[in-house]
Design a protein around this motif. Structure first.
Motif, short mmCIF file in Angstrom:
data_model
loop_
_atom_site.label_atom_id
_atom_site.label_comp_id
_atom_site.label_asym_id
_atom_site.label_seq_id
_atom_site.Cartn_x
_atom_site.Cartn_y
_atom_site.Cartn_z
N ALA A 1 0.93 -1.20 -0.10
CA ALA A 1 0.12 -0.02 -0.02
C ALA A 1 0.79 1.14 -0.12
CB ALA A 1 -0.94 -0.04 0.99
N LEU A 2 1.99 1.50 0.79
CA LEU A 2 3.02 2.51 0.97
C LEU A 2 3.45 2.71 -0.53
CD1 LEU A 2 4.60 1.87 4.32
CD2 LEU A 2 3.03 3.84 3.69
N THR A 3 4.05 1.58 -1.32
CA THR A 3 4.44 1.87 -2.54
C THR A 3 3.37 2.29 -3.49
OG1 THR A 3 5.64 -0.24 -1.96
CG2 THR A 3 5.80 0.90 -4.16
N GLN A 4 2.21 1.61 -3.40
CA GLN A 4 1.14 2.32 -4.32
C GLN A 4 0.78 3.63 -4.29
OE1 GLN A 4 -0.20 0.32 -6.70
NE2 GLN A 4 0.04 -1.70 -6.11
N VAL A 5 0.64 4.15 -2.94
CA VAL A 5 0.48 5.51 -2.59
C VAL A 5 1.45 6.22 -3.14
CG1 VAL A 5 -0.42 7.18 -0.66
CG2 VAL A 5 -1.33 4.61 -0.75
N CYS B 1 1.11 9.51 -5.27
CA CYS B 1 1.27 10.66 -5.21
C CYS B 1 2.24 11.24 -6.08
CB CYS B 1 1.98 10.71 -3.77
SG CYS B 1 0.64 10.60 -2.51
N SER B 2 3.14 10.76 -6.57
CA SER B 2 4.12 11.37 -7.46
C SER B 2 3.53 11.69 -8.81
CB SER B 2 5.29 10.56 -7.73
OG SER B 2 5.04 9.33 -8.32
N GLN B 3 2.34 11.05 -9.16
CA GLN B 3 1.60 11.12 -10.21
C GLN B 3 0.73 12.54 -10.18
OE1 GLN B 3 0.10 7.49 -11.24
NE2 GLN B 3 1.81 6.79 -12.42
N ILE C 1 3.10 12.20 1.29
CA ILE C 1 2.59 11.72 2.20
C ILE C 1 2.98 12.40 3.43
CG2 ILE C 1 2.32 9.43 3.38
CD1 ILE C 1 2.97 8.09 1.04
N VAL C 2 2.35 13.14 4.17
CA VAL C 2 2.83 13.98 5.18
C VAL C 2 2.29 13.16 6.70
CG1 VAL C 2 2.88 15.88 4.06
CG2 VAL C 2 0.98 15.40 5.33
N GLY C 3 1.73 12.01 6.62
CA GLY C 3 1.33 11.74 7.95
C GLY C 3 0.41 10.24 7.90
N TYR C 4 0.07 9.92 9.14
CA TYR C 4 -0.51 8.59 9.16
C TYR C 4 -1.58 8.61 10.31
CZ TYR C 4 -0.73 3.67 11.02
OH TYR C 4 -1.20 2.42 11.51
N TYR C 5 -2.74 7.98 9.98
CA TYR C 5 -3.81 7.96 11.00
C TYR C 5 -4.09 6.54 11.35
CZ TYR C 5 -7.49 6.83 7.57
OH TYR C 5 -8.32 6.30 6.54
N ASN D 1 -5.62 4.82 -10.56
CA ASN D 1 -4.92 3.80 -9.47
C ASN D 1 -4.49 2.67 -10.26
OD1 ASN D 1 -7.77 3.29 -9.56
ND2 ASN D 1 -7.40 1.59 -7.90
N VAL D 2 -5.43 2.12 -10.90
CA VAL D 2 -4.88 0.90 -11.63
C VAL D 2 -3.78 1.15 -12.62
CG1 VAL D 2 -5.58 -1.07 -13.22
CG2 VAL D 2 -7.29 -0.08 -11.62
N LYS D 3 -3.82 2.17 -13.24
CA LYS D 3 -2.49 2.58 -14.16
C LYS D 3 -1.41 2.40 -13.36
CE LYS D 3 -5.28 4.82 -17.75
NZ LYS D 3 -5.85 6.43 -17.56
N CYS D 4 -1.63 3.04 -12.28
CA CYS D 4 -0.44 3.24 -11.52
C CYS D 4 0.18 1.86 -10.99
CB CYS D 4 -0.54 4.35 -10.31
SG CYS D 4 -0.92 3.60 -8.75
N SER D 5 -0.95 1.08 -10.40
CA SER D 5 -0.70 -0.21 -9.74
C SER D 5 0.12 -1.00 -10.75
CB SER D 5 -1.92 -1.03 -9.55
OG SER D 5 -2.73 -0.37 -8.62
#
Lengths: 205, 294
Positions: free
Chosen positions: A62-66, A70-72, A77-81, B268-272
């Protein structure tokens, strides 16, 4: 320390996430689309998990995907809840501290936000959140006066509207996405609905 | 909704042990209010099902009325007593609930339901170590209780005691060899424990989960990640590296295919897919292996 501003969009989605899984711990990432500076502007959030928060593979995935997303989309990422399953205990778990540390490595004013389940009832006058920041090599409680939630009353009313219209079921977290990959963990649809509800006069959220 | 349809829905949810409490309350309340007299003996099990769902939704009014009907019909029943205890738990009157369960156990020391409720109370109060201890004792006596083994594995995972969580999952896999979820969870625990041996084991169990259910996305991603880590480890032989790069590439192509097949076109899928492909090429480049992109 610096000021932190929490947008309506981010708050609403966190609240919805915690409400959707009342019997589990849930967690997610806090994002900002503003440039890095002294103040942290949390403009959005990504709900991640509602099961096995302390197991590594899905969290890493999940962290990698996000990160990639984000870069796109020019976000950081500035925090965690996190919201604990046990309502009476809103202290950060070891897993929360670990992930927050990882985020701090990339963002030096990262925040750790714990949702206080005991304050999540209709009509509560106080935001059900407890924020921590990195100070002297540990995570310390943030001074409440440095946390800003603009238009608090309006935010509450927007959340209530989402519940009464049934739109809270639109929320998808990463866990749900893995159960059914046609579901969108970036929540474009829900984001649009929330932005519609936010009054046009308040351009800042 | 027709009475029969409603009754069938409730039965299905009961048999599959779904916890869709809001729906159960919706359907159940209507069924009870409109059709109670026409349900025959089914009414009692429906009262029980609706009562538990009502507790889950903080509908004490509904729970109370269901409980009264059950108490009237089965005045000395342990099963109904346990429901009364659950209502006390929902009201956070844990001492009173415990007294009730203790009285059941005095009458019948083999009553597993009452014992499990006591353990649930410990969990609700955040007393994890005590819950773990009691659950271990319970399992010494009732070694075949799948639900209890799974609950214990969850408790250990929360306490970051991955070795013991793995042990519980091993018990579950032995008795449920076709359950892909247990294999996949075991893989996740092994991956979390880390180290080369555990990563290789994780990969094997993710693969096993996929054999049992080739649509398990967590297993697919897990296979990709564990194989990639093994391939990147400096301690493995060239052959093991090559094999794992192949496994990772296979998993990556399956993931891409899964996203395409479901015809998901959003961002999101494209990025996955992009993220995975990027990572796979990196692994391949580092190890000078050609990837045939399927």
């Amino acid at each position: 320390m610096g000021e932190v501003e929490l947008s309506c969009l981010a708050y609403a989605k966190m609240y919805l996430h915690a409400s959707q899984f009342p019997r589990s711990s849930v967690n997610g990432l806090l994002l900002s689309s503003s440039p890095a500076g002294a103040a942290v502007c949390i403009t959005d959030c990504v709900p991640l998990l509602h099961s096995h928060l302390s197991l590594a593979p899905i969290t890493q995935l999940a962290l990698t995907q996000v990160d990639v997303w984000c870069s796109q989309t020019q976000q950081r990422i500035v925090g965690y809840y996190q919201a604990n399953a046990c309502v009476s205990d809103s202290s950060p778990t070891p897993c929360a501290l670990k992930i927050a540390e990882k985020i701090f490595e990339q963002c030096n004013n990262a925040v750790l936000l714990m949702i206080d389940g005991e304050k999540m009832f209709p009509g509560c006058r106080v935001p059900p959140i407890v924020m921590y920041e990195r100070k002297d090599a540990r995570w310390a409680l943030k001074d409440k006066h440095t946390i800003m939630l603009r238009q608090w009353e309006e935010t509450c009313s927007i959340v209530n509207q989402l519940f009464s219209s049934g739109d809270q079921t639109l929320l998808v977290d990463f866990d749900s996405h893995l159960d059914d990959i046609t579901k969108d963990w970036t929540n474009q649809k829900l984001n649009a609905k929330i932005m519609e509800l936010i009054s046009p006069a308040n351009g800042n959220v | 909704m027709m009475k029969i349809k409603m009754r069938d829905k409730l039965r299905k949810w009961r048999e599959e042990n779904f916890r869709n409490s809001e729906q159960i309350v919706d359907v159940g309340e209507e069924l009870i209010n409109e059709h109670a007299s026409k349900l025959g003996d089914d009414i009692w099990i429906i009262y029980e099902q609706v009562m538990i769902a009502a507790l889950d939704c903080s509908r004490d009014d509904l729970a109370w009325s269901c409980l009264q009907e059950l108490k009237r019909q089965f005045p000395d029943s342990h099963r109904v007593k346990r429901l009364a205890g659950m209502r006390l738990e929902a009201l956070e009157r844990y001492e009173d609930a415990n007294k009730l369960y203790d009285s059941i156990l005095q009458d019948d020391p083999t009553n597993t339901a009452a014992r499990k409720r006591k353990i649930s109370i410990l969990r609700a109060q955040g007393k994890s170590s005590e819950a773990i201890r009691e659950l271990n004792e319970y399992l010494e006596q009732f070694v075949g209780d799948q639900e209890a083994w799974h609950e214990l594995s969850e408790l250990y995972i929360n306490e970051h005691d991955y070795a013991k969580a793995a042990f519980c999952l091993e018990e579950l896999m032995m008795t449920n060899p076709h359950n892909h979820l247990y294999c996949e969870q075991y893989g996740e625990v092994k991956y979390t424990q880390g180290g080369l041996e555990n990563l290789e084991l994780a990969r094997k169990y993710f693969a096993q989960a996929l054999k049992l259910n080739n649509r398990n996305m967590r297993a697919l991603f897990g296979l990709y990640m564990s194989a990639s880590h093994v391939a990147a480890s400096p301690k493995v032989s060239a052959k093991v590296k090559k094999d794992n790069v192949k496994y990772a590439a296979w998993a990556a192509s399956q993931i891409s295919r899964a996203y395409q097949v479901r015809r998901v076109r959003e961002e999101n899928v494209k990025c996955s897919a992009h993220g995975i492909t990027k990572a796979v090429y990196t692994v391949a480049m580092v190890h000078n292996v050609n990837i045939i992109h399927l």
